[in-house]
Write a protein that holds these residues in place. Structure first.
Motif, short mmCIF file in Angstrom:
data_model
loop_
_atom_site.label_atom_id
_atom_site.label_comp_id
_atom_site.label_asym_id
_atom_site.label_seq_id
_atom_site.Cartn_x
_atom_site.Cartn_y
_atom_site.Cartn_z
N LEU A 133 30.43 30.28 26.79
CA LEU A 133 30.50 31.67 27.06
C LEU A 133 30.64 32.57 28.21
O LEU A 133 31.71 33.19 28.46
N PHE A 134 29.89 31.92 29.30
CA PHE A 134 29.90 32.50 30.50
C PHE A 134 31.50 32.21 31.25
O PHE A 134 32.14 32.87 31.65
N VAL A 135 31.92 30.88 31.21
CA VAL A 135 33.05 30.39 31.41
C VAL A 135 34.21 31.28 30.84
O VAL A 135 35.29 31.86 31.31
N GLY A 136 34.05 31.12 29.72
CA GLY A 136 35.17 31.88 28.77
C GLY A 136 35.27 33.40 28.89
O GLY A 136 36.27 33.91 29.15
N ALA A 137 34.42 34.10 29.18
CA ALA A 137 34.12 35.64 29.37
C ALA A 137 34.92 35.87 30.63
O ALA A 137 35.64 36.69 30.85
N ILE A 138 34.57 35.10 31.87
CA ILE A 138 35.21 35.32 33.15
C ILE A 138 36.54 34.92 33.08
O ILE A 138 37.60 35.92 33.58
N VAL A 139 36.95 33.75 32.23
CA VAL A 139 38.48 33.41 32.30
C VAL A 139 39.16 34.61 31.59
O VAL A 139 40.36 34.98 32.02
N THR A 140 38.79 35.12 30.73
CA THR A 140 39.35 36.18 29.63
C THR A 140 39.52 37.29 30.76
O THR A 140 40.61 38.13 30.39
N ILE A 141 38.51 37.83 31.37
CA ILE A 141 38.71 39.08 32.13
C ILE A 141 39.63 38.81 32.98
O ILE A 141 40.65 39.65 33.30
N ILE A 142 39.90 37.64 33.62
CA ILE A 142 40.95 37.52 34.67
C ILE A 142 42.13 37.27 34.10
O ILE A 142 43.30 38.01 34.58
N VAL A 143 42.33 36.51 33.14
CA VAL A 143 43.57 36.47 32.50
C VAL A 143 44.20 37.85 31.85
O VAL A 143 45.32 38.40 31.83
N ARG A 144 43.21 38.71 31.34
CA ARG A 144 43.60 40.13 30.53
C ARG A 144 43.97 40.98 31.85
O ARG A 144 44.94 41.90 31.43
N ARG A 145 43.43 40.80 32.92
CA ARG A 145 43.65 41.97 33.85
C ARG A 145 45.24 41.58 34.66
O ARG A 145 45.78 42.27 35.05
N LYS A 146 45.44 40.11 34.58
CA LYS A 146 46.73 39.63 35.18
C LYS A 146 47.81 39.70 34.52
O LYS A 146 49.16 40.24 34.67
N ARG A 147 47.69 39.65 32.99
CA ARG A 147 48.85 39.23 32.18
C ARG A 147 49.00 40.55 30.99
O ARG A 147 49.87 40.58 30.74
#
Length: 275
Positions: free
Chosen positions: A246-260
């Motif tokens: 969950l920790f990794v998934g949440a961070i990756v999701t924030i980064i991806v959503r902000r970029k894409r």
């Protein structure tokens, strides 16, 4: 149980026993629902959205919480099948309840054409508060504890005597890991509750994702101190593994959503945006 321990039974109603565990969990749900309705109406959601959702989510969350626990303790429950439904004695897993509630959230928001991200942003701070309150149900049942320790250690934490006495379990004092997680959860509520209204801080969905990050960090470390963890084999603690995911998934999701993703509005603007 120590003779000084608190009775886990709140009161008897004829042959029916009302447990402190259930009273505390129910109180946590009511508090979370009340705060969610208040915030939801502020951002343009109807109060009925939350009342209707909880009617479906609560029973499903309880079933998933118990099923999650039973699955990873199947060695015991396969020999004691009559105890599988005995949720009043404890033995429910928070992660299981979150999975069940999230599934209902997805289906409910799709059926009502409501933004799931907005709903999740609204309820996340209140959910972590409810989790913090709910840990006191573990306290009443003398569960979710840590390694054997001394009374002197507990006293050094400046804990009141009723907590110290309750931590005397099976002839030994135990580290109050339930308390550590409760404090962490309540602190998380304060942080999210305070910061979510800051202008241009959280984009849509990011309060929920930050909730996942906050909770998973605390749960990972607290779980490592517990002696009653659900295990995969004899080496992997289930909750620690899920916390990392969950920790990794949440961070990756924030980064991806902000970029894409084309998320050009913030949580504080939710009322002026379409759901």
């Amino acid at each position: 149980m120590s003779v000084l321990a608190i009775n886990p039974i709140f009161f008897n109603l004829g042959p029916i026993q009302i447990h402190w565990y259930g009273v505390i969990i129910a109180s946590a749900v009511i508090i979370a629902l009340t705060l969610s309705v208040r915030e939801g109406t502020r951002v343009g959601l109807e109060a009925d959205n939350f009342y209707d959702y909880i009617l479906w989510a609560l029973p499903v969350a309880i079933i998933f919480a118990r099923a999650y626990y039973v699955i990873f303790e199947w060695g015991y429950y396969s020999q004691h099948t009559s105890e599988i439904i005995a949720v009043w004695d404890g033995g429910i897993a928070i992660y299981g309840s979150l999975i069940g509630a999230a599934l209902v959230m997805f289906l409910y928001c799709r059926s009502k054409f409501i933004s799931m991200w907005t709903m999740l942003d609204v309820v996340s701070p209140t959910v972590i508060l409810a989790q913090g309150i709910g840990r006191w149900g573990n306290f009443m049942n003398q569960e979710a504890f840590g390694r054997i320790t001394s009374k002197g250690f507990l006293t050094s934490l400046h804990l009141p005597n009723f907590i110290i006495n309750q931590m005397y379990i099976d002839g030994h004092y135990r580290v109050p890991t339930y308390l550590y997680e409760s404090v962490w959860d309540v602190l998380g509520f304060i942080v999210l509750f305070t910061l979510r209204h800051k202008f241009h801080l959280f984009k849509q969905g990011e309060i929920f994702l930050c909730y996942l990050i906050w909770y998973s960090v605390g749960r990972f470390f607290v779980e490592g101190m517990r002696t009653d963890s659900l295990m995969i084999g004899n080496t992997i603690r289930v909750s620690q593994l899920l916390s990392v995911i969950l920790f990794v998934g949440a961070i990756v999701t924030i980064i991806v959503r902000r970029k894409r993703d084309n998320i050009d509005w913030y949580y504080v603007d939710a009322k002026t945006k379409k759901s």
